[in-house]
Design a protein around this motif. Structure first.
Motif, mmCIF file in Angstrom:
data_model
loop_
_atom_site.group_PDB
_atom_site.id
_atom_site.type_symbol
_atom_site.label_atom_id
_atom_site.label_comp_id
_atom_site.label_asym_id
_atom_site.label_seq_id
_atom_site.Cartn_x
_atom_site.Cartn_y
_atom_site.Cartn_z
ATOM 1 N N GLN A 20 0.857 -1.187 0.000
ATOM 2 C CA GLN A 20 0.000 0.000 0.000
ATOM 3 C C GLN A 20 0.895 1.240 0.000
ATOM 4 O O GLN A 20 1.768 1.406 0.865
ATOM 5 N N ARG A 23 -3.047 5.948 -1.354
ATOM 6 C CA ARG A 23 -4.350 5.302 -1.491
ATOM 7 C C ARG A 23 -4.322 4.138 -2.489
ATOM 8 O O ARG A 23 -5.360 3.550 -2.784
ATOM 9 N N TYR A 24 -3.139 3.802 -2.982
ATOM 10 C CA TYR A 24 -3.035 2.754 -4.000
ATOM 11 C C TYR A 24 -2.536 1.448 -3.372
ATOM 12 O O TYR A 24 -1.677 1.445 -2.488
ATOM 13 N N ARG A 25 -3.109 0.368 -3.868
ATOM 14 C CA ARG A 25 -2.748 -0.969 -3.377
ATOM 15 C C ARG A 25 -2.398 -1.848 -4.584
ATOM 16 O O ARG A 25 -3.118 -1.869 -5.588
#
Length: 465
Positions: A20, A23-25
């Motif tokens: 992570q 906000r990106y995974r």
């Protein structure tokens, strides 16, 4: 910014690491859990994360313990790209289609035998349509080509030397003022192995994720391995027996064909019936011929001077089940390469049932055998095994040719990590606890490394490095 370990944590298979960044995974690998039937049932459990919240996947290579749950995350709602070397993308098509076929056959057999017993129908883990959908998500990239896959996430692939297209994943991560440089080894190849280049050496990182499959042992030298293989073939020829080789369709099979071509006269292979009894291995070998740009210098020279590096004059490719069954009429003088590599399914099981009871037969174990597999039972000295509902005595000679491994051994792993000048913290994954712990202690003792061996589901905060 953190990493969560959802596979190959204190175990070998099911590689899956969730990153992570802001906000990106994204995932590095999404592999099947393999081994005993109890282990493989875990693949039907709900995913340990919300697939709809995953923005991308980076794949180290095509082996199913790294790629096999890709259709499952897409069925669960993943809509992003899968970034992989272009050879890996091609191999995944072959491997996932074969796995889907086996899943469908397994479900068909189960439902046929359980009909009328009041048990619910078993659906395939995934099917061909799921694989076709998965293929559309691949975004092929080349080695040494930085690609920003998400805001704040740049990926560069480097040759891992394990199988065709295998990659070390270099990640440059940025979240606000926090930046981290993470290197994921994937499966590192065995230095000096035939066909492919040795693993790329990197020198800088803030964190290294490294495999540990053979972290507790060292392989025999290559010259000794070729001598051992030649002696086994000679002994079997004198004893008038068959040789069975349970081989992974991608990687090990191509290495064996390459070596058979090289030692064809020395090992008197013209006196044998040679069979490649695996449609998937036949197709994978064709892909190995296609991607010659990743060969090492010696393999490229063979191509330039002699053409096809896998050409064995008396090799028969058996694609159909009928052709495979006819092999079992041969009581002596056959070398049969067939899947699966851990003897968990495929055509090798029929050949084992036919040959294991005979003392003049030989079985060459040429790859890692996970706990709970038939291959591991043979390596551990089982006197009887259960095949197709029957008890089969094991009188054949079982040979473990460890030097043929496609994985780096303890020395290879240590040497690869030692090139990182700043001795970054290292996280060990993809290994049985005994091998992982032995490597951890070795790295601490010899190099002063800070080593972590996280368990399943654990989180590592990158800001704390």
């Amino acid at each position: 910014m953190h990493i969560e370990f959802h596979g190959a944590a204190r175990e070998v298979t099911g590689s899956c690491h969730l990153f992570q960044v802001g906000r990106y995974r994204f995932l590095v690998d999404c592999g099947l859990i393999q081994g005993s039937p109890e282990h493989e049932k875990l693949n039907r459990e709900p995913l340990p994360f919300n697939a709809r919240e995953i923005d991308a996947v980076v794949l180290t290579h095509a082996h199913l313990d790294h790629s096999g749950r890709l259709p499952l995350i897409i069925k669960a709602g993943f809509r992003g790209y899968i970034y992989a070397h272009r050879a890996t993308a091609s191999l995944c098509r072959v491997m996932l289609e074969d796995a889907a076929h086996l899943n469908e056959k397994e479900a068909e057999r189960y439902n046929r035998y359980q009909a009328g017993r009041g048990k619910p129908r078993l659906e395939p883990l995934f099917d061909q349509n799921d694989v076709y959908t998965t293929e559309r998500h691949f975004k092929p990239i080349d080695y040494h080509e930085p690609v920003e896959i998400l805001p704040g996430v740049t990926v560069t692939l480097h040759d891992a030397g394990h199988i065709l297209g295998s990659a070390i994943v270099e990640l440059r991560l940025q979240e606000g003022n926090l930046s981290r440089h993470v290197v994921v080894s994937g499966d590192l190849g065995h230095v000096g192995a035939p066909i492919l280049a040795d693993p790329t050496v990197l020198e800088e990182a803030d964190l290294v994720l490294m495999e540990s499959t053979y972290g507790d042992r060292c392989h025999r030298p290559w010259d000794a391995t070729w001598a051992e293989l030649g002696e086994i073939i000679g002994s079997a020829r004198a004893g008038k027996g068959n040789i069975l080789v349970p081989a992974f369709a991608v990687g090990r099979t191509q290495e064996l064909l390459y070596v058979f071509a090289r030692y064809y006269r020395d090992w008197h292979l013209d006196e044998w019936h040679l069979f490649l009894d695996s449609p998937m291995a036949i197709e994978a070998t064709a892909l190995y011929r296609q991607y010659q740009g990743v060969y090492d210098k010696a393999a490229r020279e063979i191509v330039a001077n002699h053409g096809d590096p896998f050409a064995v004059p008396n090799l028969r490719l058996t694609r159909t089940a009928e052709e495979s069954m006819r092999i079992n009429d041969i009581r002596a003088g056959a070398i049969i390469i067939a899947g699966s590599g851990m003897c968990t399914g495929g055509r090798i099981l029929h050949h084992l049932k036919r040959n294991l009871p005979f003392a003049q037969a030989h079985v060459l174990i040429v790859g890692f055998q996970a706990r709970g597999t038939l291959g591991r039972a043979l390596v551990d000295g089982a006197k009887h095994v259960h095949l197709f509902g029957e008890d089969v005595p094991v009188r054949a000679r079982i040979h473990t040719v460890g030097g043929l491994s496609a994985h780096a051994d303890q020395a290879g792993l240590t040497n690869w990590y030692a090139h990182f000048r700043n001795r970054p913290p290292v996280v060990l994954v993809h290994g049985e606890p005994s091998a992982m712990d032995a490597l951890a202690q070795h790295l601490r003792t010899t190099l002063g490394a800070r080593v972590h061996t996280p368990g399943l589901g654990q989180r590592l905060e990158l800001a704390r490095l």
